[in-house]
Design an enzyme around this catalytic site. Structure first.
Site, short mmCIF file in Angstrom:
data_model
loop_
_atom_site.label_atom_id
_atom_site.label_comp_id
_atom_site.label_asym_id
_atom_site.label_seq_id
_atom_site.Cartn_x
_atom_site.Cartn_y
_atom_site.Cartn_z
N HIS A 1 0.83 -1.21 0.00
CA HIS A 1 0.00 0.00 0.00
C HIS A 1 0.86 1.26 0.00
O HIS A 1 0.59 2.22 -0.72
CB HIS A 1 -0.91 -0.01 1.23
CG HIS A 1 -1.66 1.27 1.41
ND1 HIS A 1 -1.14 2.35 2.09
CD2 HIS A 1 -2.88 1.65 0.96
CE1 HIS A 1 -2.01 3.33 2.06
NE2 HIS A 1 -3.07 2.93 1.38
N CYS B 1 16.45 5.83 -37.17
CA CYS B 1 16.87 7.05 -36.49
C CYS B 1 17.46 8.07 -37.46
O CYS B 1 18.04 9.06 -37.03
CB CYS B 1 17.88 6.74 -35.38
SG CYS B 1 19.37 5.90 -35.95
#
EC number: 2.7.9.2
Length: 820
Positions: free
Chosen positions: A438, A762
């Site tokens: 949590h 690229c």
């Protein structure tokens, strides 16, 4: 139906969410998808609404909130909560509501064949499990509840848990109107848990969508959510259910139901026969389970088969809900496999779904790369870096006395009661817990760096110590490892957060990943909030020429090789930390001979007189030659430093100008000798600039994970055209859209994909030619990496192309169906 007081889980769907809450809606949807869920019913939000309005509690709540919560201090929330919850406890349940709950409980007993079945009573708030707000345990759960009166009381107590201090504070932090918060309650047959835990269908820290993370402990699951036990962790590949990572923690305590006492008991898990006998004297029924299943502190709480079955169910849940999910589960020792694996809850994963990690994280600047003394190490639970004074608090009461805004909260664990103090902290460090505890979930949602599962932080760290918490790497350093510039930027987080939030809503998600090219590390601060999935090409030539300035062989001769390693590592780390966990593909140096010669000391080492350096001694041929190999090893050591010493595992590498398989094999061997090898979290790519890498792509794919097309050089060598010749360019010879170049790309994609390797590009082409982008997307390229100024435009273009492709396929499918 909308006014019914009771609904059964198997008649619930997401359409009834306002009536049954997120938890119950998720359970109903799972049942519809054929996923194993314990049977049960829901006391709807209509029952809650009638209770608070018919008894006058609604008006009382409004008055208390207006009078009590003025400045938002934790004490104000505590006082308001105490007054409201005590009002719930004192107010009797209206007879008709009590009758409806009792009748449903009796019916459940008939269904499971037990007169008074043990049940779990769980809250299901109407906003609790929405994608926009994860309350992660903000309301209560009651286990092993038995008997009609007890069930009725626990339903009322669950209603009251809508008004805990932590729930009030949490709703305020997310600007949720308290008057809109309603509560349904799920009542389910209790699972007799041998093991239990939590799993995410997306990596909760890194955001990797191809991985499932499973955390598990012995016994009931409350100790994993509350962080009381550091769980075992299993990371599983979605594609083939291969277990990629296993971490077995020491689980020295657990929560089990003792039927003799009719209550949940915490036990110390025995390590010896003597301790087992002691447990048998105190809790004989629990001892029988412990002995039968070989439950030991250091033993795995799941078998390999169970891990894979849980992962299979997780994928089924994600496919049904069509989004990443956070799932609670348990293994029932009273049932036989595979029916013994039951899912208890499924809710949308919130942090990565909102795509706010990049905006909320606080990445270090160049000077902030941690180099200080390491005080504590643990599990990286919430990314980002923050400095502050330590406040060790073992209880909420101690936190209330000590905590000030900006302190580093150090505690054994953090359960939901700690939320008001977590909000005050600049960072959180705990002794126990895992990345799905949590505390970790809430820390990620609040954007607070967190390191959990350290084991001994509360002993090693002392009040008043100035520390830096790196939640991305799971490390706590001595001192404040920051610059004033970084502090000033963090004082204005709303700027980056606002940009990132706008971008996440304006720019579409695409199946084809959009990467960004980068050469200057300083530029990342300007561009880190652009909508890209990673750096597809990070050139290091600028770092070498400007940050270092010397030829690496010259530095080696002067005994200053470490200087080269450190400066190169700093430049890479600046980029990798700023966009963590998005990947950064670092291309090893690709200077030509004439360019190396211009570096200080370079003339001594660059004596080769090349007429055409563009196709001369460059790329991998340089790395494997004795005259440069020592310098290449420095580059490898810099990458290793970034990944292993600084924990930036999002850094990958790429080899430029590869010609043959044998030279790449030798370069990879050098890299392995320096301690870097391909693996699940370390990808190796090669540039595709030479036609040989196209024709032998299937062979190269056995050695690497991905290819990146350098379209400029590939065009030059496919067409035999000097890329720097303006004369030939004007004649139309140099064109990345030439059919021969396109055919080369097509062959590459086909061969690479046949071997499971990815393909990117690229070069400049996609930034300039829209038709080239369409060609690439239609051929199935995995990613496109463009310059920063083209990221937004190309992303939109790719999204448009993908939509057209989808429509075309739907039309084709419709046409086929119409002919049947």
């Amino acid at each position: 139906m909308e006014r019914r007081l009771i609904l059964w889980l198997d008649e619930i769907s997401k359409d009834l969410l306002p009536l049954v809450g997120g938890k119950a809606a998720g359970l109903g949807e799972m049942i519809k998808a054929g996923i194993p869920v314990p049977p049960g019913f829901v006391v709807t939000s209509e029952a809650y609404r009638r209770f608070v309005f018919e008894t006058g509690i609604a008006g009382f709540i409004k008055h208390i909130l207006e009078e009590t919560i003025v400045s938002g201090r934790p004490e104000e929330y505590e006082k308001a909560s105490e007054l409201i919850r005590s009002k719930f406890v004192r107010t009797p349940m209206p007879p008709y509501l009590r009758r409806a709950i009792v009748d449903a409980y009796r019916k459940l007993g008939t269904l499971v064949g037990v007169e008074e079945p043990r049940v779990a009573v769980r809250s299901s708030a109407t906003v609790e499990d929405l994608p926009e707000a994860s309350f992660a345990g903000q309301q209560e759960t009651y286990l092993n509840v038995k008997g009609e009166e007890e069930v009725v009381e626990k339903v009322k107590t669950a209603w009251a848990s809508l008004w805990t201090a932590r729930a009030l504070s949490y709703r305020d932090s997310l600007n949720i109107d308290h008057e809109t918060a309603l509560m349904a309650v799920v009542v389910q047959k209790m699972v007799s848990s041998r093991s239990s835990g939590v799993m995410f269908t997306i990596h909760p820290v890194t955001g990797e969508e191809d991985k499932i993370v499973i955390e598990s402990i012995w016994g009931l699951g409350e100790y994993i959510v509350g962080g009381k036990v550091t769980p075992d962790r299993f990371v599983v590949s979605k594609s083939d259910l291969e277990i990629l990572e296993v971490r077995i923690s020491r689980k020295d305590k657990a929560l089990f139901y003792d039927p003799d006492l009719n209550e949940n008991v915490e036990i110390k898990i025995p390590e010896s026969g003597e301790e087992l006998e002691d447990l048998r004297r105190k809790h004989p029924a629990v001892a029988e389970v412990v002995e039968k299943y070989g439950i030991r502190p250091d033993a795995p709480s799941l078998s390999e088969k169970e891990v894979k079955e849980l992962a299979r169910l997780a994928i089924k849940v994600e496919n049904h809900f069509a989004r990443p999910m956070d799932i609670e589960w348990a293994i029932d020792f009273e049932l036989s496999p595979p029916e013994n694996i039951l899912l208890l809850q499924a809710r949308p994963e919130t942090v990565w779904s909102r795509k706010k990690e990049e905006a909320e994280a606080k990445p270090p600047e160049e000077e902030a790369v941690p180099e200080g003394e390491v005080l504590v190490r643990g599990v990286p639970a919430s990314p980002g870096v923050a400095s502050g004074r330590v406040k060790v608090a073992l209880t909420v009461e101690e936190a209330a006395k000590k905590m000030e805004k900006g302190d580093v909260l150090v505690t054994k664990m953090t359960d939901p009661d700690w939320v008001p103090y977590m909000k005050m902290a600049s960072a959180i460090v705990t002794d126990e817990g895992g990345m799905t505890a949590h505390a970790a979930i809430v820390a990620r949602e609040l954007g607070i760096p967190a390191v959990v599962g350290t084991g001994d932080a509360t002993k090693k760290l002392k009040d008043g110590m100035l520390v830096t918490v790196d939640g991305s790497r799971g490390v706590v350093y001595a001192g404040a490892v920051k610059t004033e510039e970084a502090r000033e930027e963090e004082a204005r987080p709303e700027l980056g957060a606002a940009v990132a939030e706008v971008l996440s809503e304006v720019y579409p998600v695409t199946a084809t990943k959009i990467y960004m090219n980068l050469g200057h590390p300083e530029e990342i601060d300007r561009y880190k909030h652009l909508p890209f999935e990673g750096i597809g090409l990070m050139r290091i030539e600028f770092i070498i020429s400007s940050w270092i300035g010397y030829h690496p062989m010259y530095l080696i001769e002067q005994g200053r090789g470490v200087y080269f390693i450190d400066k190169l590592a700093e430049g890479v780390a600046k980029v990798a930390s700023a966009i963590y966990p998005r990947p950064v593909v670092v291309r090893f140096s690709d200077f030509k001979t004439n360019e190396y010669r211009r570096l200080k000391g370079g003339e001594k080492y660059e004596t080769l007189d090349e007429r055409n350096p563009m196709i001369g001694w460059r790329g991998v041929s340089r790395y494997i030659h004795p005259n440069y190999e020592p310098a290449f090893r420095l580059e490898v050591r810099a990458i290793k430093k970034v990944r292993e010493e600084w924990g930036l595992k999002n850094v990958w590498v790429m080899f430029p100008f590869v010609r043959t398989t044998w030279e790449l094999e030798r370069a990879l061997k050098i890299m392995e000798e320096e301690g870097l090898s391909r693996g699940r979290d370390f990808k190796v790519w090669i540039m595709v600039e030479v036609p040989s890498t196209v024709f032998l792509a299937d062979e190269f794919a056995k050695m690497v994970d991905g290819f990146s097309i350098g379209s400029n050089d590939l065009t030059q060598l496919v067409l035999g055209v000097d890329r720097d010749s303006g004369f030939l360019a004007k004649m139309g010879y140099f064109d990345e859209r030439d059919p021969a170049v396109l055919r080369s790309i097509e062959i590459l994609i086909e061969k690479a994909h046949s071997q499971g390797a990815t393909v990117s590009i690229c070069g400049q082409g996609p930034s300039v030619y829209p038709e080239l982008v369409e060609f690439l997307v239609r051929r199935g390229i995995d990613s496109i990496s463009v310059n920063p100024d083209a990221v937004v435009r190309v992303r939109r273009q790719v999204a448009s192309i993908e939509r057209r492709i989808m429509l075309e396929r739907l039309e084709e499918l419709g046409s086929r169906l119409s002919r049947l």
